[in-house]
Design an enzyme around this catalytic site. Sequence first.
Site, PDB file in Angstrom:
ATOM      1  N   ASP A  88       1.093  -1.457  -0.085  1.00 58.20           N
ATOM      2  CA  ASP A  88      -0.065  -0.160  -0.356  1.00 58.20           C
ATOM      3  C   ASP A  88       0.866   1.341  -0.045  1.00 58.20           C
ATOM      4  OD1 ASP A  88      -2.265   2.248   0.222  1.00 58.20           O
ATOM      5  OD2 ASP A  88      -2.194   1.657   2.039  1.00 58.20           O
ATOM      6  N   LYS A 117       1.331   7.719   0.404  1.00 59.29           N
ATOM      7  CA  LYS A 117       1.911   7.646   1.805  1.00 59.29           C
ATOM      8  C   LYS A 117       3.406   8.593   2.054  1.00 59.29           C
ATOM      9  CE  LYS A 117       0.265   3.199   3.179  1.00 59.29           C
ATOM     10  NZ  LYS A 117      -0.933   4.170   4.417  1.00 59.29           N
ATOM     11  N   ASP A 142       0.187  -4.843   4.887  1.00 65.10           N
ATOM     12  CA  ASP A 142      -1.221  -4.499   4.943  1.00 65.10           C
ATOM     13  C   ASP A 142      -2.389  -5.608   3.932  1.00 65.10           C
ATOM     14  OD1 ASP A 142      -3.339  -2.898   5.481  1.00 65.10           O
ATOM     15  OD2 ASP A 142      -3.134  -1.692   3.296  1.00 65.10           O
ATOM     16  N   ASP A 161      -6.080   7.035   0.087  1.00 64.16           N
ATOM     17  CA  ASP A 161      -5.084   6.168   1.307  1.00 64.16           C
ATOM     18  C   ASP A 161      -6.049   4.878   1.988  1.00 64.16           C
ATOM     19  OD1 ASP A 161      -2.970   4.398   1.933  1.00 64.16           O
ATOM     20  OD2 ASP A 161      -2.872   6.313   3.535  1.00 64.16           O
ATOM     21  N   ARG A 190     -10.570   0.041   3.105  1.00 72.16           N
ATOM     22  CA  ARG A 190     -13.147  -0.594   3.037  1.00 72.16           C
ATOM     23  C   ARG A 190     -13.441  -0.517   1.659  1.00 72.16           C
ATOM     24  NH1 ARG A 190     -12.423   5.473   5.150  1.00 72.16           N
ATOM     25  NH2 ARG A 190     -10.385   3.782   6.316  1.00 72.16           N
TER      26      ARG A 190
END
Length: 501
Positions: A269, A276, A287, A346, A350
């Site tokens: 990620d 990030k 992740d 980011d 979900r």
Amino acid sequence: MSPVPIEIVLPGQARVDALAVPVSLPLTGEGARIVDEKLGGRLARLVESGELRGDRNEALLLHVDAGLDAPRVVVVGLGKRDELDLDAFRSAGAAAAHALQRVGGTLAWLLDDSLDVPLPEQAGALVEGTILGGYSPGAWKTQDGEKRPKAVERIVIGHFDTQELREAAERAALLAERTNRARDLANMPPNELNPHTLGERAKELAQEHEHLTCDVLATRELDELEMGALSAVGRGSRNEPRLIVLRYDPPGARGDVVLGLVGKSITFDTGGISLKSAPSMEDMKGDMAGGAGCLHGIGAVAALGLPVRAIAVLAAAENMPGGDAFRPGDILRAANGKTIEIINTDAEGRLVLADALWYARREGATHILDLATLTGAMELALGDLYAGYFANDDEWSERIRRAGDRSGDLLWPFPLHRRYRRYVDSAFADMKNGSTLRQGSPVLAAKFLEEFSGDGPWAHVDMAGPGFLERSRGDYLRVPGGTGYGVRLIAQLTELLASEL
């Protein structure tokens, strides 16, 4: 990889490389008394001098010349007698494994009948801690093999053999081995583990078990299912996304319950377009720890032969920037038809879970548990020991809490009040994938996921803290990296379900 062999014999009837004696102070227990007697009061003198205090996580390695069927004795502390729990024994197991990391071999444990913890529970926790505590994440090191930590290869329980004791010890060895497999996955570098190779690992696992099958859905199948959320997250990477589905259908399954396990499996990620910051980005290989827990959790259920049907759905993707990456401002359509405004790429976990939750429910899951390293705020709230969880059903919530307490994969309930839904309201779509307010990020993520959980009991576990460690936790998880969180929780939860059907 197979579980560490377990042997149960009376003390003194097996030659071992080391004998481990768990102690709490005041120094009591028949096993400790006998060992101390054979050592000429050596333990008592160490207590008097203050060198042996019986503190939790303490280990004292002694070399002995005669009197015992072992050249070494490891005295490990359990802490205060009135504060004993299973984690005290797990930590004792890890302390012993650490003390023996230069020699490994066979370790024998003495149990203590004088403690309030039942002997099968003592044995199980000591075995579990020994195997988990002996884990090393350095599989990619090329240093001299003699310098690498050596694991305990066989565990002997020094006690009269009973079925209950043997079952507890062997179950613990199996679950610890499966947990370490999940740790291996979370620790794999992203140049080796991507959505495709994760699917291959899942297929290999399914081949180990007669009643476990695996299907891997690639881009065409995801498009046919109209999984716009999962597909969008993986669009920026040359490693295309996958939906990895494992089904466990045992003979004689009880009732109509189908346990659904949904795991966030972001194999790396970057944050995507909402990139990030560089510090600690290397840890983002972890992740997919939720997916690893689900994968080897259903594997553990199959290995234990538990009579509950289950389905595990792993939503696997790499979240990368690129010419085809999804963007803030995009509006996606998930498989259940709902639309999502993207305000932060980011907040991708979900999104992949949304389509996976829908799929698990479509495929017959009656009770769903999803596992995800989802929000940094949950780690700020609960640290690296507890996960936080949200549930839409009180009975399901209580089952999960009991399973967590028993398994060692600890979790704590958080509210899922309907008024939190306003945090993800969107002016342009059915919802947005985050909030511009710096408030309630774990619960708004849960409210988002609830939109895709379907009808029936569902719980979301945010394991951002205990799923992947930046440093030693100071107990039986002594090394950084993946912890295998979720494997023991899933096994315990399934056993609870089986006992109640």
